[in-house]
Design a protein around this motif. Structure first.
Motif, PDB file in Angstrom:
ATOM      1  N   GLY A   1      40.719  46.132  33.352  1.00  0.00           N
ATOM      2  CA  GLY A   1      41.045  47.560  34.187  1.00  0.00           C
ATOM      3  C   GLY A   1      40.558  47.182  35.527  1.00  0.00           C
ATOM      4  O   GLY A   1      41.519  47.720  36.405  1.00  0.00           O
ATOM      5  N   LYS A   2      39.420  46.821  35.880  1.00  0.00           N
ATOM      6  CA  LYS A   2      38.989  46.431  37.348  1.00  0.00           C
ATOM      7  C   LYS A   2      40.088  45.348  38.087  1.00  0.00           C
ATOM      8  O   LYS A   2      40.383  45.546  38.966  1.00  0.00           O
ATOM      9  CB  LYS A   2      37.664  45.903  37.336  1.00  0.00           C
ATOM     10  N   ALA A   3      40.468  44.497  37.107  1.00  0.00           N
ATOM     11  CA  ALA A   3      41.355  43.378  37.540  1.00  0.00           C
ATOM     12  C   ALA A   3      42.672  43.936  37.908  1.00  0.00           C
ATOM     13  O   ALA A   3      43.319  43.624  39.091  1.00  0.00           O
ATOM     14  CB  ALA A   3      41.431  42.177  36.737  1.00  0.00           C
ATOM     15  N   PHE A   4      43.131  44.870  37.103  1.00  0.00           N
ATOM     16  CA  PHE A   4      44.262  45.459  37.371  1.00  0.00           C
ATOM     17  C   PHE A   4      44.271  46.164  38.657  1.00  0.00           C
ATOM     18  O   PHE A   4      45.380  46.187  39.347  1.00  0.00           O
ATOM     19  CB  PHE A   4      44.684  46.216  36.175  1.00  0.00           C
ATOM     20  N   ASP A   5      43.336  47.209  38.873  1.00  0.00           N
ATOM     21  CA  ASP A   5      43.192  48.066  39.894  1.00  0.00           C
ATOM     22  C   ASP A   5      43.124  47.147  41.198  1.00  0.00           C
ATOM     23  O   ASP A   5      43.837  47.537  42.327  1.00  0.00           O
ATOM     24  CB  ASP A   5      41.814  48.959  39.909  1.00  0.00           C
ATOM     25  N   LYS A   6      42.548  45.955  41.046  1.00  0.00           N
ATOM     26  CA  LYS A   6      42.214  45.147  42.307  1.00  0.00           C
ATOM     27  C   LYS A   6      43.711  44.498  42.531  1.00  0.00           C
ATOM     28  O   LYS A   6      44.122  44.452  43.803  1.00  0.00           O
ATOM     29  CB  LYS A   6      41.305  44.172  41.978  1.00  0.00           C
ATOM     30  N   LEU A   7      44.513  44.290  41.631  1.00  0.00           N
ATOM     31  CA  LEU A   7      45.877  43.456  41.913  1.00  0.00           C
ATOM     32  C   LEU A   7      46.459  44.489  42.541  1.00  0.00           C
ATOM     33  O   LEU A   7      47.373  44.373  43.529  1.00  0.00           O
ATOM     34  CB  LEU A   7      46.458  43.117  40.608  1.00  0.00           C
ATOM     35  N   ILE A   8      46.508  45.911  42.009  1.00  0.00           N
ATOM     36  CA  ILE A   8      47.728  46.822  42.525  1.00  0.00           C
ATOM     37  C   ILE A   8      47.229  47.093  43.863  1.00  0.00           C
ATOM     38  O   ILE A   8      48.320  47.266  44.599  1.00  0.00           O
ATOM     39  CB  ILE A   8      47.504  48.087  41.509  1.00  0.00           C
ATOM     40  N   GLN A   9      46.226  47.268  44.305  1.00  0.00           N
ATOM     41  CA  GLN A   9      45.633  47.645  45.572  1.00  0.00           C
ATOM     42  C   GLN A   9      45.986  46.189  46.537  1.00  0.00           C
ATOM     43  O   GLN A   9      46.578  46.694  47.748  1.00  0.00           O
ATOM     44  CB  GLN A   9      43.910  47.809  45.651  1.00  0.00           C
ATOM     45  N   ASP A  10      45.634  45.144  45.988  1.00  0.00           N
ATOM     46  CA  ASP A  10      45.887  43.847  46.944  1.00  0.00           C
ATOM     47  C   ASP A  10      47.503  43.694  47.089  1.00  0.00           C
ATOM     48  O   ASP A  10      47.927  43.547  48.164  1.00  0.00           O
ATOM     49  CB  ASP A  10      45.552  42.659  46.119  1.00  0.00           C
ATOM     50  N   LEU A  11      48.420  44.162  46.075  1.00  0.00           N
ATOM     51  CA  LEU A  11      50.005  44.365  46.397  1.00  0.00           C
ATOM     52  C   LEU A  11      50.250  45.371  47.330  1.00  0.00           C
ATOM     53  O   LEU A  11      51.157  45.166  48.000  1.00  0.00           O
ATOM     54  CB  LEU A  11      50.492  44.502  45.008  1.00  0.00           C
ATOM     55  N   LYS A  12      49.564  46.453  47.180  1.00  0.00           N
ATOM     56  CA  LYS A  12      49.905  47.709  48.153  1.00  0.00           C
ATOM     57  C   LYS A  12      49.686  47.180  49.631  1.00  0.00           C
ATOM     58  O   LYS A  12      50.245  47.512  50.566  1.00  0.00           O
ATOM     59  CB  LYS A  12      49.300  48.804  47.816  1.00  0.00           C
ATOM     60  N   GLU A  13      48.654  46.307  49.739  1.00  0.00           N
ATOM     61  CA  GLU A  13      48.191  45.956  51.078  1.00  0.00           C
ATOM     62  C   GLU A  13      48.626  44.594  51.759  1.00  0.00           C
ATOM     63  O   GLU A  13      48.399  44.256  52.814  1.00  0.00           O
ATOM     64  CB  GLU A  13      46.521  45.878  51.004  1.00  0.00           C
ATOM     65  N   GLY A  14      49.386  44.121  50.764  1.00  0.00           N
ATOM     66  CA  GLY A  14      50.061  42.714  51.113  1.00  0.00           C
ATOM     67  C   GLY A  14      49.195  41.677  51.083  1.00  0.00           C
ATOM     68  O   GLY A  14      49.647  40.418  51.634  1.00  0.00           O
ATOM     69  N   LYS A  15      47.989  41.647  50.343  1.00  0.00           N
ATOM     70  CA  LYS A  15      47.328  40.591  50.411  1.00  0.00           C
ATOM     71  C   LYS A  15      47.597  39.800  49.015  1.00  0.00           C
ATOM     72  O   LYS A  15      46.960  38.655  48.886  1.00  0.00           O
ATOM     73  CB  LYS A  15      45.577  41.166  49.920  1.00  0.00           C
TER      74      LYS A  15
END
Length: 206
Positions: free
Chosen positions: A165-179
């Motif tokens: 779950g933590k990995a999923f949240d981090k991935l979504i956040q990174d995608l939204k920020e273009g990271k």
């Protein structure tokens, strides 16, 4: 739909909902969604397919069923597995479109080895494993060792669910920020395609 409104792309909400659906469906029967216009409907579609697959896989291992029923179960497994993979691709495609609509095009960023849709699929399966491990903990007429082993396994599954779950949240956040760069991958399941499966097209030619 702005990315900031992707409230359903949150692992805590998602895992809690998946768990609630598993419990509900064991009481009322699973509900197949018939629309795919939102992430939530796609989440439910993937979860529905996994729920059906879980119980079909149980039936496929029964030794009291005649061969023709086992064949029927195996074919149902193929069909639902294809639908599950289609759902994963639809979800990734949905996210890809929303990222582009919001002007996020991180071509130079690193890609994740797993897509958001694939992680959603794994979270769905983990919720099923935890539910059925709970059943083993509550089983009557089994040894204390059996229940203790089930409890230990549930703890591991819960930890895995939290980590994923933590990995999923981090991935979504990174995608939204273009990271991170989002790239849509196609499964192309060949065994279900009569034009690509040699056992099927050779039979047709013969």
């Amino acid at each position: 739909m702005p990315l900031d409104d992707f409230s359903t792309f949150n692992s805590n909400l998602l895992t809690e909902w998946f768990s609630d659906l598993v419990s509900l469906w064991h009481e009322t029967g699973p509900i197949e969604p018939n629309h795919f216009s939102s992430p939530k409907e796609l989440f439910q579609w993937i979860h529905y397919q996994n729920y059906i697959l879980w119980h079909l896989e149980d039936d496929a291992r029964r030794e009291d069923l005649p061969p023709e029923e086992i064949v029927s179960v195996k074919r149902s497994i193929d069909n639902h597995n294809q639908a599950r993979n289609d759902g994963i691709e639809r979800l990734d495609h949905y996210l890809d479109e929303k990222l582009r609509e919001n002007g996020i095009n991180a071509e130079a960023a690193d890609m994740n080895s797993e897509t958001p849709g694939s992680i959603v699929d794994r979270l769905s399966i983990l919720s099923l494993k935890i539910f059925h491990m709970d059943e083993q903990i509550e089983r009557k007429h089994v040894s204390k060792q059996h229940r203790a082993q089930a409890r230990a396994r549930k703890e591991i599954l819960m930890e895995q669910q939290s980590d994923l779950g933590k990995a999923f949240d981090k991935l979504i956040q990174d995608l939204k920020e273009g990271k991170k760069r989002h790239k849509l991958y196609r499964q192309f399941k060949m065994y279900n395609d009569p034009n690509l499966n040699p056992s099927l097209y050779n039979q047709k030619q013969n």
